[in-house]
Structures are given as C-alpha cells and as structure tokens.
Design an enzyme around this catalytic site. Sequence first.
Site, PDB file in Angstrom:
ATOM      1  N   LYS A 130       6.482   4.915   4.001  1.00 27.42           N
ATOM      2  CA  LYS A 130       6.826   3.612   4.614  1.00 27.42           C
ATOM      3  C   LYS A 130       5.626   3.138   5.410  1.00 27.42           C
ATOM      4  O   LYS A 130       4.850   3.949   5.915  1.00 27.42           O
ATOM      5  CB  LYS A 130       8.018   3.793   5.562  1.00 27.42           C
ATOM      6  N   ASP A 170       9.985  -5.027   2.832  1.00 26.27           N
ATOM      7  CA  ASP A 170      11.052  -4.574   3.736  1.00 26.27           C
ATOM      8  C   ASP A 170      11.240  -5.752   4.710  1.00 26.27           C
ATOM      9  O   ASP A 170      10.848  -6.885   4.377  1.00 26.27           O
ATOM     10  CB  ASP A 170      10.643  -3.269   4.447  1.00 26.27           C
TER      11      ASP A 170
HETATM   12  N1  GLU Z   1      12.207  -1.301   1.661  1.00 28.54           N
HETATM   13  C1  GLU Z   1      13.139  -0.945   0.647  1.00 28.54           C
HETATM   14  C2  GLU Z   1      13.884   0.305   1.033  1.00 28.54           C
HETATM   15  O1  GLU Z   1      14.164   0.505   2.199  1.00 28.54           O
HETATM   16  C3  GLU Z   1      12.522  -0.897  -0.744  1.00 28.54           C
HETATM   17  C4  GLU Z   1      11.391   0.034  -0.927  1.00 28.54           C
HETATM   18  C5  GLU Z   1      10.701  -0.083  -2.271  1.00 28.54           C
HETATM   19  O2  GLU Z   1      11.136  -0.874  -3.122  1.00 28.54           O
HETATM   20  O3  GLU Z   1       9.729   0.641  -2.440  1.00 28.54           O
HETATM   21  O4  GLU Z   1      14.278   1.110   0.229  1.00 28.54           O
END
Ligand code: GLU
Length: 451
Positions: A130, A170
Amino acid sequence: MAVSDHVNLEQFMAGVEKRNPGQTEFIQAVREVAQDIFDFIEDKEEYHEAQILRRIAEPDRVVSFRVCWEDDNHNIRVQRGWRVQNNNAIGPYKGGIRFHPSVTESVLKFLAFEQTFKNSLTGLPMGGGKGGSNFNPKGKSDAEVMRFCQSFMTELYRHIGPETDVPAGDIGVGGREIGYMFGQYKRITNRWEGVLTGKGIEYGGSQMRPEATGYGAVYFLQNMLKHKGDSIEGKTAVISGSGNVATHAAEKIVQLGGKVLTLSDSGGFIHDPDGIDQDKIDWIKHLKNVKRGRISEYADHFTNASFHEDKRPWDVPCDVALPCATQNELNEDEAKELVSNGVIAVSEGANMPTTLEGVKVFHDAKIMYAPGKAANAGGVAVSGLEMSQNSERISWNHERLGDMLTELMEGIHGKCVEFGDNGDGYVDYVKGANIAGFKKVADAMLAFGVV
Ligand code: GLU
C-alpha cells in the site's frame, strides 16, 4: 520447542506494540488477525518454528520520501510519500495508493498488512502493499493534482514495476490521478507496461475496475444472505461514503431489488426515505467525479431528503449496512444501534471500517458480518485480471469480467465458510478470512525457508 513454550497472544501483541510505538491502526489490524491465527496454529509446530506470523507482521520494507510540488500561486509545497511493501510470498506487491490528510505510516502499514490477506483470498498471485501521501486533493485544481502526481511518481517509479509492485487507486486516487501517474511513469522509464491498475479503458484499463469493489461487496452480501436462504430483494440498505466504492455498492443494491437510504461524505450524511435510485446515483457520481462537490447538495436538489451535518448514518433503521467510507467509521455504540434497529447483515466496502469493539457487538449478536478483507476483495481481484490482460496484451469485455467477478466473490465466500463455520450454523467470516488468507501466504513462506 514444545507448543506450551510459545508466546501467547498477549505476549505477541506486547511485542508488536513495542516495535511499532503509537501505530494504533497497524496494531489494531494485527490484533484482529492474530487472535484467530493463534488458535489456528496452536497445534501446527512448523508455523511457530518459522515465526510466520511475526514475519508477516513486519513489512518487507517501508519506503518514505519527500514530494515537492508547486501550487497555482507558485508556493512550494512539501508532502510526505510512502510505499509499504508488506509481503510478496505469493506474487508481486499489490495494493492501492491513498491521498488523504489522515495518511500516516501506521495507516499505510495496516492497509498493506490487510491487503496481504485480502489478495491471498482472491486466489490470484498477488502479494500485499500500500502507498500514499498526506496530500489533500480536496479543493485542488486539476493542474495542482497533476503536478503532485508527477512529483510523487518521480520518486515512486524506482520502487515499482509490473513484476515487482503494482499500485492502484484508493481514497483520493481515482482515474484522474492514475492517468497522471501512469503518464509520468511511462515518460521516465520509456516503457508501456502494466505497472498500475485502475487505468482508463483507452490505455489498458479493465472495463470492470470502477464497479468491482462496490459490486463485489454486494455480491458478498448476496452470498451471505443466500447461505441463510435469503436475498437482497426488498431489503433496506444504509451505506456510508459517496466515492467509487459506495456509489457502485448502491448501484448493485438497487439492481438486485434493494432500497438504498443513505450515503455520506466527511461533511455528514444524506437520508432519502424514497430510496436513492439509479438516476440519483448518476447525479451523485457527476457531483463527486465531475463537479467535485459535497453530498449536502443532494438534499438541496432532492427535497424529500435530509442532510445530517457531521453525523454518520448508523442510527437509520435498515436491514443491511455497508460501511464504504474509511477505517474506524463504525464504533461499538453505533454497532449496538444497528443491532437494536434490526440489522441482519453488514458487508464492508471500506478497509477496517468497524472498530474491534464494534466487531464484537456484531459477533455477539450473531449478525452476518463480512470484514473488508473478504467483502471488498472484488476490487483488487479485478485489478489482478487487469494485470493478466496487460501481460497478455488482450482485453476482456464487461460481460466476461462481470461473470469472473461474480465467481471470484463466490469463491471467497466459500473459503470464509470453510474456515469460519463454528459448527453451530454461525459463520465467523473474520476468522474464515483470516485463516484462509494466512494459510496460503504462510505455506509459500515455509517453502522458501528463512528469508
Ligand atoms: N485500494 C483497493 C483495496 O483496498 C484496491 C487495490 C488494488 O486494486 O490494487 O483493495
């Protein structure tokens, strides 16, 4: 070492707290997983010996960097950027980028830790990561957002790659931001490759990615209800948030015959007793994605609706609740309020929106409760499909991706039931998701030896 000599949960957590001082969100996320994993590995010596949980709860690396940019008034602004690469045992690091003033290292470490289990649950080969920044896109011009994104990517590009780490969106990072970042990556590296997901359809994006997280959270809810012989038809739903996840969750609830009563943003929530139908959802999408306005404007436009300033929607009576805004947005008292108003199921579109105390309320009341790492995994799952399409240089259509998403969510629900059924007919979806997610990553780590 005999099993009885191992540290217990509280000793383990004391160590986590000591090593991560003040990182409350991260400690909360680790505790939520550790309490289930400790039971599961009690008689599994190999996991203890290899210190698997201790290793998953220590990110592979945390990269922190300065992001300088110039605002429209020619002031030089300085923000902090991060990428947390938590674990790549089963695939390249994968997880979104968040731009929000509340972003800290603790928040990103919790999100990267959660992502590791979520991505494992999808069954696709993706590790957990992340990233983000404390940059606040609210009120910024397109040009300012572009300059910030370019500066952010000018540092981030050296840490990522299609076989290394594949970020996505996100909170605060949608199609516009992904476009600016992808453009900058391509410009610096002179390579067109699937380094980000959530891209526009014109440049390698998936036709289903915008809908995937919200639709997926509703499919998970549908699976939970079906498991009990029930359905979404005729149910009232309270939803928080009004971004990509919330609006698409609302859309799928409406398509399946439910009635959506609320949506919210950081200014408060709107309550529409007539139901928020598809036309109204389209109006909100335009308000949020094009006009970049506030949800309060809904109550000025649709006069039967009311706006509740600085409030969250959890005291509105409903059959099902979908927290789709952010972490810790639903506490113990609010969980009690939902239960006393007769809620039967909760499906989390956001990451860790319910506090540990709130989760206990749902479990004690035997409410069907799906944690974000299972319920919102549809987003990253479709990101995984976008990665495959980019590698193969092919494109799948909306219908095919829709079928794949439905199947993926059914599969995740099945894994949660397999590992979370307490034998008394009540499924502990938190336990099911934690154990199923952990097992795959842990077994891969065992295969690698001590690394
Ligand atoms: N931010 C999204 C999550 O919390 C998607 C992450 C992604 O597609 O890599 O899963």
